[in-house]
Motif scaffolding. Structure first.
Motif, PDB file in Angstrom:
ATOM      1  N   PRO A   1       0.758  -1.376   0.001  1.00 41.02           N
ATOM      2  CA  PRO A   1      -0.101  -0.086  -0.121  1.00 41.02           C
ATOM      3  C   PRO A   1       0.825   1.319   0.135  1.00 41.02           C
ATOM      4  CG  PRO A   1      -0.665  -1.473   1.537  1.00 41.02           C
ATOM      5  CD  PRO A   1       0.474  -2.025   1.152  1.00 41.02           C
ATOM      6  N   PRO A   2       0.286   2.331  -0.726  1.00 38.66           N
ATOM      7  CA  PRO A   2       1.176   3.714  -0.840  1.00 38.66           C
ATOM      8  C   PRO A   2       1.705   3.959   0.707  1.00 38.66           C
ATOM      9  CG  PRO A   2      -0.624   3.597  -2.436  1.00 38.66           C
ATOM     10  CD  PRO A   2      -0.754   2.420  -1.598  1.00 38.66           C
ATOM     11  N   GLN A   3       0.921   4.179   1.569  1.00 40.41           N
ATOM     12  CA  GLN A   3       1.284   4.644   2.768  1.00 40.41           C
ATOM     13  C   GLN A   3       2.284   3.807   3.585  1.00 40.41           C
ATOM     14  OE1 GLN A   3      -1.700   3.679   2.032  1.00 40.41           O
ATOM     15  NE2 GLN A   3      -2.415   2.173   3.646  1.00 40.41           N
ATOM     16  N   GLU A   4       2.400   2.846   3.080  1.00 38.20           N
ATOM     17  CA  GLU A   4       3.501   1.934   3.842  1.00 38.20           C
ATOM     18  C   GLU A   4       4.934   1.991   3.057  1.00 38.20           C
ATOM     19  OE1 GLU A   4       2.296  -2.213   4.394  1.00 38.20           O
ATOM     20  OE2 GLU A   4       0.372  -1.535   5.337  1.00 38.20           O
ATOM     21  N   ARG A   5       4.959   2.382   1.833  1.00 40.66           N
ATOM     22  CA  ARG A   5       6.049   2.336   0.943  1.00 40.66           C
ATOM     23  C   ARG A   5       7.146   3.105   1.440  1.00 40.66           C
ATOM     24  NH1 ARG A   5       2.971   2.505  -5.032  1.00 40.66           N
ATOM     25  NH2 ARG A   5       1.772   0.516  -4.506  1.00 40.66           N
ATOM     26  N   VAL A   6       6.974   4.325   2.206  1.00 41.66           N
ATOM     27  CA  VAL A   6       8.022   5.215   2.679  1.00 41.66           C
ATOM     28  C   VAL A   6       9.072   4.328   3.609  1.00 41.66           C
ATOM     29  CG1 VAL A   6       8.240   7.371   4.088  1.00 41.66           C
ATOM     30  CG2 VAL A   6       6.464   7.301   2.479  1.00 41.66           C
ATOM     31  N   HIS A   7       8.467   3.641   4.278  1.00 42.99           N
ATOM     32  CA  HIS A   7       9.353   2.784   5.280  1.00 42.99           C
ATOM     33  C   HIS A   7       9.813   1.231   4.798  1.00 42.99           C
ATOM     34  CE1 HIS A   7       8.308   6.148   7.933  1.00 42.99           C
ATOM     35  NE2 HIS A   7       7.229   5.938   7.730  1.00 42.99           N
ATOM     36  N   HIS A   8       9.267   0.956   3.599  1.00 48.09           N
ATOM     37  CA  HIS A   8       9.522  -0.301   3.229  1.00 48.09           C
ATOM     38  C   HIS A   8      10.874  -0.374   2.415  1.00 48.09           C
ATOM     39  CE1 HIS A   8       9.111  -4.056   1.002  1.00 48.09           C
ATOM     40  NE2 HIS A   8       8.216  -4.369   1.830  1.00 48.09           N
ATOM     41  N   PRO A   9      11.598  -1.072   2.572  1.00 47.69           N
ATOM     42  CA  PRO A   9      12.920  -1.039   1.850  1.00 47.69           C
ATOM     43  C   PRO A   9      12.892  -1.388   0.242  1.00 47.69           C
ATOM     44  CG  PRO A   9      12.796  -3.055   2.934  1.00 47.69           C
ATOM     45  CD  PRO A   9      11.784  -2.498   3.353  1.00 47.69           C
ATOM     46  N   ASP A  10      11.997  -2.134  -0.090  1.00 46.09           N
ATOM     47  CA  ASP A  10      11.886  -1.868  -1.755  1.00 46.09           C
ATOM     48  C   ASP A  10      11.548  -0.807  -2.314  1.00 46.09           C
ATOM     49  OD1 ASP A  10      12.621  -4.777  -1.619  1.00 46.09           O
ATOM     50  OD2 ASP A  10      10.702  -5.361  -1.821  1.00 46.09           O
ATOM     51  N   TYR A  11      10.906   0.108  -1.493  1.00 50.31           N
ATOM     52  CA  TYR A  11      10.698   1.356  -1.897  1.00 50.31           C
ATOM     53  C   TYR A  11      11.413   2.627  -1.273  1.00 50.31           C
ATOM     54  CZ  TYR A  11       6.575  -0.961  -3.983  1.00 50.31           C
ATOM     55  OH  TYR A  11       5.694  -1.525  -4.855  1.00 50.31           O
ATOM     56  N   ASN A  12      12.894   2.247  -0.980  1.00 46.15           N
ATOM     57  CA  ASN A  12      13.403   3.276  -0.488  1.00 46.15           C
ATOM     58  C   ASN A  12      14.023   4.290  -1.835  1.00 46.15           C
ATOM     59  OD1 ASN A  12      15.380   5.023   0.709  1.00 46.15           O
ATOM     60  ND2 ASN A  12      16.774   3.651   1.208  1.00 46.15           N
ATOM     61  N   ASN A  13      13.355   5.515  -1.786  1.00 52.67           N
ATOM     62  CA  ASN A  13      13.546   6.663  -2.721  1.00 52.67           C
ATOM     63  C   ASN A  13      14.482   7.634  -2.294  1.00 52.67           C
ATOM     64  OD1 ASN A  13      11.861   5.217  -4.759  1.00 52.67           O
ATOM     65  ND2 ASN A  13      10.231   6.025  -3.927  1.00 52.67           N
ATOM     66  N   GLU A  14      15.177   7.571  -1.155  1.00 51.27           N
ATOM     67  CA  GLU A  14      16.096   8.453  -0.830  1.00 51.27           C
ATOM     68  C   GLU A  14      17.552   8.606  -1.828  1.00 51.27           C
ATOM     69  OE1 GLU A  14      17.547  11.592   0.619  1.00 51.27           O
ATOM     70  OE2 GLU A  14      15.794  10.899   1.612  1.00 51.27           O
ATOM     71  N   LEU A  15      17.241   9.278  -2.653  1.00 50.78           N
ATOM     72  CA  LEU A  15      18.312   9.510  -3.881  1.00 50.78           C
ATOM     73  C   LEU A  15      19.444  10.679  -3.510  1.00 50.78           C
ATOM     74  CD1 LEU A  15      16.446   8.828  -6.836  1.00 50.78           C
ATOM     75  CD2 LEU A  15      17.651   7.066  -5.443  1.00 50.78           C
ATOM     76  N   THR A  16      18.999  11.196  -2.507  1.00 46.03           N
ATOM     77  CA  THR A  16      19.979  12.318  -2.189  1.00 46.03           C
ATOM     78  C   THR A  16      21.232  11.943  -1.757  1.00 46.03           C
ATOM     79  OG1 THR A  16      19.052  12.875   0.178  1.00 46.03           O
ATOM     80  CG2 THR A  16      18.032  14.248  -1.540  1.00 46.03           C
ATOM     81  N   GLN A  17      21.441  11.015  -1.013  1.00 49.37           N
ATOM     82  CA  GLN A  17      22.743  10.463  -0.629  1.00 49.37           C
ATOM     83  C   GLN A  17      23.799  10.089  -1.895  1.00 49.37           C
ATOM     84  OE1 GLN A  17      22.636   6.403   0.954  1.00 49.37           O
ATOM     85  NE2 GLN A  17      20.810   5.664  -0.196  1.00 49.37           N
ATOM     86  N   PHE A  18      23.040  10.012  -2.890  1.00 45.99           N
ATOM     87  CA  PHE A  18      23.983   9.911  -4.347  1.00 45.99           C
ATOM     88  C   PHE A  18      24.303  11.108  -4.928  1.00 45.99           C
ATOM     89  CE2 PHE A  18      21.354   6.059  -3.557  1.00 45.99           C
ATOM     90  CZ  PHE A  18      22.400   5.204  -3.441  1.00 45.99           C
ATOM     91  N   LEU A  19      23.851  12.150  -4.282  1.00 39.02           N
ATOM     92  CA  LEU A  19      24.265  13.793  -5.171  1.00 39.02           C
ATOM     93  C   LEU A  19      25.671  14.176  -4.817  1.00 39.02           C
ATOM     94  CD1 LEU A  19      20.856  15.443  -4.682  1.00 39.02           C
ATOM     95  CD2 LEU A  19      21.682  14.418  -6.631  1.00 39.02           C
ATOM     96  N   PRO A  20      26.197  14.816  -5.590  1.00 45.49           N
ATOM     97  CA  PRO A  20      27.712  15.249  -5.473  1.00 45.49           C
ATOM     98  C   PRO A  20      27.559  16.157  -4.203  1.00 45.49           C
ATOM     99  CG  PRO A  20      27.112  15.256  -7.749  1.00 45.49           C
ATOM    100  CD  PRO A  20      26.076  14.755  -7.207  1.00 45.49           C
ATOM    101  N   ARG A  21      28.388  16.100  -3.137  1.00 46.54           N
ATOM    102  CA  ARG A  21      28.716  17.126  -2.265  1.00 46.54           C
ATOM    103  C   ARG A  21      30.021  17.566  -2.184  1.00 46.54           C
ATOM    104  NH1 ARG A  21      29.206  11.869  -0.383  1.00 46.54           N
ATOM    105  NH2 ARG A  21      30.525  11.454   1.366  1.00 46.54           N
TER     106      ARG A  21
END
Length: 142
Positions: free
Chosen positions: A28-48
């Motif tokens: 369900p969409p509301q559970e995707r935020v905390h689900h490992p298969d739906y980790n969309n935290e891409l900012t860790q890959f941006l140049p810094r």
């Protein structure tokens, strides 16, 4: 009897597909935020940008590997715990894109080491790139 027809005996062009694989379970969409298969935290890959000041004779607090020979770039291979590099956020798997405005994406390893060791202030542009870091480790030329 299970007889297979030789490929050349088919009338039309034939494509053999792999066996069917069931799709993953629906989340369900509301559970995707905390689900490992739906980790969309891409900012860790941006140049810094990381800035380090190095007193004369001091260590950098990290090791590098790679270079032009590996065709994958220069990567941070080790960060000394509790060092300035560690506190600045460098981590194993970071690709060094540039140091003091010198492009590190196609540089010889020895030249990269020379630049890093001779500079007193190091302004590095890095990005976390674990995929290519792993490939670089597998290609290490001894």
């Amino acid at each position: 009897m299970d007889q297979k027809i030789p490929y050349d005996d088919y009338q039309l062009p034939v494509v053999f597909l792999p066996s069917y694989e069931n799709p993953p379970a629906w989340i369900p969409p509301q559970e995707r935020v905390h689900h490992p298969d739906y980790n969309n935290e891409l900012t860790q890959f941006l140049p810094r940008t990381v800035v380090l000041k190095k007193p004369p004779g001091a260590q950098l607090g990290f090791n590098i590997r790679g270079g032009k020979a590996s065709q994958l770039g220069i990567f941070i291979s080790k960060v000394v715990p509790d060092s300035d590099a560690h506190r600045a956020g460098l981590q194993e798997g970071d690709q060094v894109l540039s140091v003091n405005d010198v492009d590190f994406q196609d540089i010889e390893h020895s030249r990269a080491v020379e630049i890093l060791k001779t500079a007193r202030e190091i302004v590095m542009k890095v990005r976390f790139f674990p995929y290519n870091y792993q490939r670089q480790k597998e290609r290490t030329v001894h």
